[in-house]
Design a protein around this motif. Structure first.
Motif, mmCIF file in Angstrom:
data_model
loop_
_atom_site.group_PDB
_atom_site.id
_atom_site.type_symbol
_atom_site.label_atom_id
_atom_site.label_comp_id
_atom_site.label_asym_id
_atom_site.label_seq_id
_atom_site.Cartn_x
_atom_site.Cartn_y
_atom_site.Cartn_z
ATOM 1 N N ASP A 1 2.332 0.131 -4.941
ATOM 2 C CA ASP A 1 2.668 0.634 -3.983
ATOM 3 C C ASP A 1 2.263 2.146 -3.635
ATOM 4 O O ASP A 1 1.450 2.550 -4.751
ATOM 5 N N ARG A 2 2.641 2.987 -2.511
ATOM 6 C CA ARG A 2 2.100 4.288 -2.334
ATOM 7 C C ARG A 2 2.856 5.009 -3.720
ATOM 8 O O ARG A 2 2.337 6.318 -3.576
ATOM 9 N N ARG B 1 9.173 0.662 0.469
ATOM 10 C CA ARG B 1 8.839 1.465 -0.842
ATOM 11 C C ARG B 1 10.384 1.693 -1.257
ATOM 12 O O ARG B 1 11.489 1.833 -0.712
ATOM 13 N N HIS C 1 -1.949 6.793 -6.395
ATOM 14 C CA HIS C 1 -2.249 8.145 -5.642
ATOM 15 C C HIS C 1 -3.926 8.287 -5.481
ATOM 16 O O HIS C 1 -4.352 9.261 -5.172
#
Length: 812
Positions: A595-596, A512, A600
């Motif tokens: 991605d993170r 990330r 959310h």
């Protein structure tokens, strides 16, 4: 046969309650007269524990009066047990095997926290009441202390009410509590369902209107009489002024009925039409169906290449289980896979499907859990904690992508969802299907030993070819271009070709952020986390430096924090930087990132993925979230930015994880009518994990990796546990580690590595020292772990100082 302590009949005076505290024991409470006939094993109760009120699960009812004084149970939450005998027995096994307190295990098994509301209630002490009267005479009306004391002098008040009423109440309450003028009592109570937001409620008439009603109540009743049926309360508020408060008031008078809005499951992947099984799938299903019909426990390892149609075999097997009048549970490794799988199951089984995963709100999870408990949803799709779903008459558990490390919980209780599923199925007389294109070495080893039945799907459905996989040596790329670049020339050319042809591309980088770390050219210092022994990652969109372990964040420095030089520079590449460079290389391309940092919750993930599936994006960049389970026919190119990200980890499973990730992401290409190619960039093209992944050669990798594991006695050729001792002071933590080592080092039949600094020495302010214990006997290993726990209790270690992880997946 039920044990006597599980029998619901009879009248009991005491009950043993398992509480979510780091103490591995049950606590005995006296039952008030009103509950002596009502409390049963498996029910939740609210009890006092020190100054707090906690929710626990009753694990025994009896009439054996203890030798010490007991407190009374404050409240019974459940009229019927929420955990049956089988699930409590499963919880006891988890607690014993994984060395976890039963109370924390049972809490993890129940997603019903949204039904309970907790908080603090403040009251004046005697000295506080005396001081209050004097202070009220002397202080002005605007004095914050006087305001709080005046309110508390009338009655005890909740912290929420005080904070809402007085802006400075938080600081004032801390001061008064420190001086002994007020005391706080922890309260726990059932949440009032009528307090839900209006858009979550439906209103309908329940009885005749009687008594005196105010204007809003009369208008609401009149509206419902003119428009019979159930209506969303939020929509009525636009038509009837004051409808929200009136509806709640009338519901308490039994004139109206308020129900929670039913959760709508949708927005999932488009559904493939049901199709006939090919010969390999048919043979696999026939083997599984025979075990289902026999109602016998059996574990199948379904090893099928990517795109081989494992999901269709799952669906046929669940059809067979439902025909037997039994339930089925499908486990997927993380929220990223749930939408992709859930669409197929909803289309096949309709409203008989329930979905459980952490991206749902607490209320949504509770609603789904209750549906399962009532028997309305015999088919359950869930992530790791879904293994505890209360499916009646369970007949089948499917663990998809069984190799995935996210099935292992990294917090207490540190259970492995796949292994718990097998134990649960064995107790229920159910079948288990472990599905994967890259089975874990443990599962494949168990198949070789005859513990599991191996079933193979060697080819893709409809005879589609496997993608062509090529390795790109980035060392050669640098020598030829004299530039350190994120993308090789061949990968850029391949992306451009797909853009011109209207095809789609997926790019993987399992890291990330924008830059991995920030360093100073003058002194060499790196910007590190204040709580952890790791560097901070630069996130350009948020304009901050972020720790991925504890969440600490700070501004991007303009100068070195140590030598104050302005010669700072950013090193390393993350998925955010890949996205930015793609925009520069292909300004016309429509690019999404998964991605993170961009996702959310469930809906954001579904929005990005469905947009890519529907052709609204040309390129999808992401971390491992994009590597598994996604079936997008128009993806003809998969690029791996760096295959070397995980190879350097200080973990014996590093090569296995790399092989699995590369093989899985390569399987996203060529799943439609067009053939696919995979380009893997690496600086280690000769590493066996990278080379064999490029050839999709699982058998070759298994043979090579098991040779290494057997020689060094790593799993699956030994049982293994990790012991971590942690504390705020490094010297104290080292001392505790040495004491524990001296205690357990005399054990026979085990090998202890350490104690030594953990690979990441400090996490969330705690220093960490680690020991790895290997043994050919699981029983001997378990005994040693319990001995370590007993030693920590005898020496009165802090409850969080000792962390035991049985069958660890990560050694960091």
């Amino acid at each position: 046969m039920l044990h006597s302590w599980l029998m619901p009949e009879g009248r009991y005076t005491f009950c043993d309650v398992s509480l979510p505290v780091p103490l591995d024991q049950a606590f005995t409470y006296r039952l008030p007269l009103s509950l002596e006939h009502r409390v049963r094993v498996g029910c939740r109760v609210i009890v006092s524990f020190g100054p707090r009120k906690l929710t626990g699960v009753v694990v025994r009812c009896h009439n054996d009066e203890p030798d010490v004084a007991t407190k009374e149970v404050s409240r019974l939450i459940d009229a019927e047990p929420v955990l049956d005998e089988a699930l409590i027995a499963l919880g006891r096994w988890i607690g014993s095997y994984y060395c976890a307190p039963l109370g924390e295990v049972l809490r993890a098994m129940l997603p019903l926290g949204s039904e309970i509301r907790g908080g603090k209630v403040y009251s004046l002490t005697d000295s506080g009441r005396d001081a209050a009267r004097q202070l009220l005479l002397d202080a002005g009306a605007e004095d914050p202390v006087a305001q709080v004391l005046r309110a508390l002098d009338e009655r005890p008040l909740s912290a929420g009410w005080l904070l809402k009423k007085f802006p400075l109440a938080d600081k004032t309450l801390r001061t008064l509590e420190r001086r002994g003028f007020v005391f706080a009592e922890q309260v726990v109570e059932e949440r009032d369902p009528l307090r839900a937001a209006s858009e979550k409620l439906r209103v309908s008439l329940a009885g005749e209107a009687s008594g005196k009603l105010n204007r809003a109540e009369r208008e609401l009743v009149a509206f419902l009489e003119l428009h019979p049926g159930s209506h969303n309360l939020k929509e009525i508020e636009d038509l009837v002024r004051g409808a929200s408060g009136a509806a709640r008031s009338l519901a308490r008078k039994k004139i109206l009925r308020l129900d929670r809005e039913a959760m709508v499951l949708g927005g999932f992947a488009p559904v493939r039409a049901r199709h006939d099984l090919n010969p390999a799938q048919q043979a696999a299903f026939a083997t599984i169906r025979a075990a289902i019909a026999a109602r016998s426990f059996q574990t199948f390892l379904l090893h099928g290449v990517t795109g081989s149609g494992k999901t269709e075999v799952y669906l046929y097997a669940i059809d067979a289980v439902l025909a037997e009048g039994r339930g089925a549970l499908l486990m997927v490794p993380e929220i990223a896979l749930t939408p992709a799988v859930a669409g197929q199951f909803l289309a096949r089984f309709g409203n008989r499907v329930a979905i459980l995963h952490s991206a749902f709100s607490g209320t949504e999870r509770t609603e789904q859990w209750r549906r399962i408990r009532r028997g309305e949803a015999p088919v359950v799709v869930g992530t790791r904690s879904g293994v505890f779903a209360p499916v009646p008459n369970l007949g089948l558990i499917v663990v998809d992508e069984e190799h995935d490390q996210s099935y292992k919980q990294e917090e207490t209780p540190r259970y492995h969802g796949r292994d718990v599923a097998i134990v649960r199925a064995q107790a229920a007389g159910a079948c288990v299907i472990l599905g994967s294109a890259t089975p874990s070495l443990e599962s494949r080893h168990n198949a070789e030993r005859g513990k599991y039945t191996l079933i193979e799907l060697p080819g893709r459905v409809e005879a589609r070819p496997m993608p062509e996989v090529d390795l790109i040596d980035m060392r050669v790329e640098f020598l030829e271009t004299r530039r350190q670049r994120t993308f090789s020339r061949r990968l850029l050319e391949a992306i451009g070709h797909r853009l011109r042809n209207g095809e789609q591309t997926m790019l993987l980088l399992n890291r990330r952020g924008f830059s991995t770390f920030v360093a100073c050219r003058a002194c060499g210092a790196r910007v590190e986390c204040v709580n952890c022994s790791v560097t901070l990652t630069y996130h350009r969109r948020d304009r901050r430096m972020l720790c991925h372990l504890c969440g600490y964040a700070e501004k991007v420095p303009s100068a070195c924090p140590k030598c104050h030089s302005e010669q700072i520079y950013f090193l390393g590449t993350g998925s955010e930087k890949v996205e930015a460079e793609l925009h520069r290389e292909f300004p016309e391309a429509r690019i999404a990132r998964l991605d993170r940092d961009t996702v959310h919750g469930r809906r954001q993930f579904e929005s990005i993925l469905s947009g890519f599936r529907d052709g609204h994006f040309d390129i999808l960049v992401g971390t491992q979230m994009i590597a598994k389970g996604h079936d997008i026919p128009n993806v003809t190119l998969v690029g791996v930015i760096s295959a070397d990200v995980g190879l350097g980890m200080p973990d014996f499973r590093a090569a296995e994880r790399t092989f699995q990730l590369l093989t899985q992401v390569a399987g996203r290409a060529g799943r439609g009518n067009l053939p696919g190619i995979v380009l893997i960039q690496t600086i280690n093209p000769d590493h066996y994990a990278v080379r064999l992944a490029a050839h999709q050669d699982y058998a070759g990798f298994y043979q090579r990796e098991t040779l290494f594991r057997r020689q060094l006695a790593y799993p699956p050729f030994s049982a293994m546990a990790s012991i971590v001792i942690r504390g705020l002071k490094q010297e104290e933590t080292m001392r505790l580690s040495a004491e524990l080592f001296q205690q357990i080092s005399r054990a026979e039949g085990v090998r202890i590595l350490g104690p030594a600094e953990a690979p990441v020495l400090r996490v969330k302010q705690d220093y960490r020292y680690q020991m790895l214990i290997k043994s050919p006997s699981r029983a001997r290993l378990g005994d040693l772990m319990r001995q370590a726990q007993g030693f920590a209790r005898e020496r009165k270690w802090p409850a969080t100082a000792l962390v035991i992880d049985v069958d660890p997946i990560s050694l960091l």
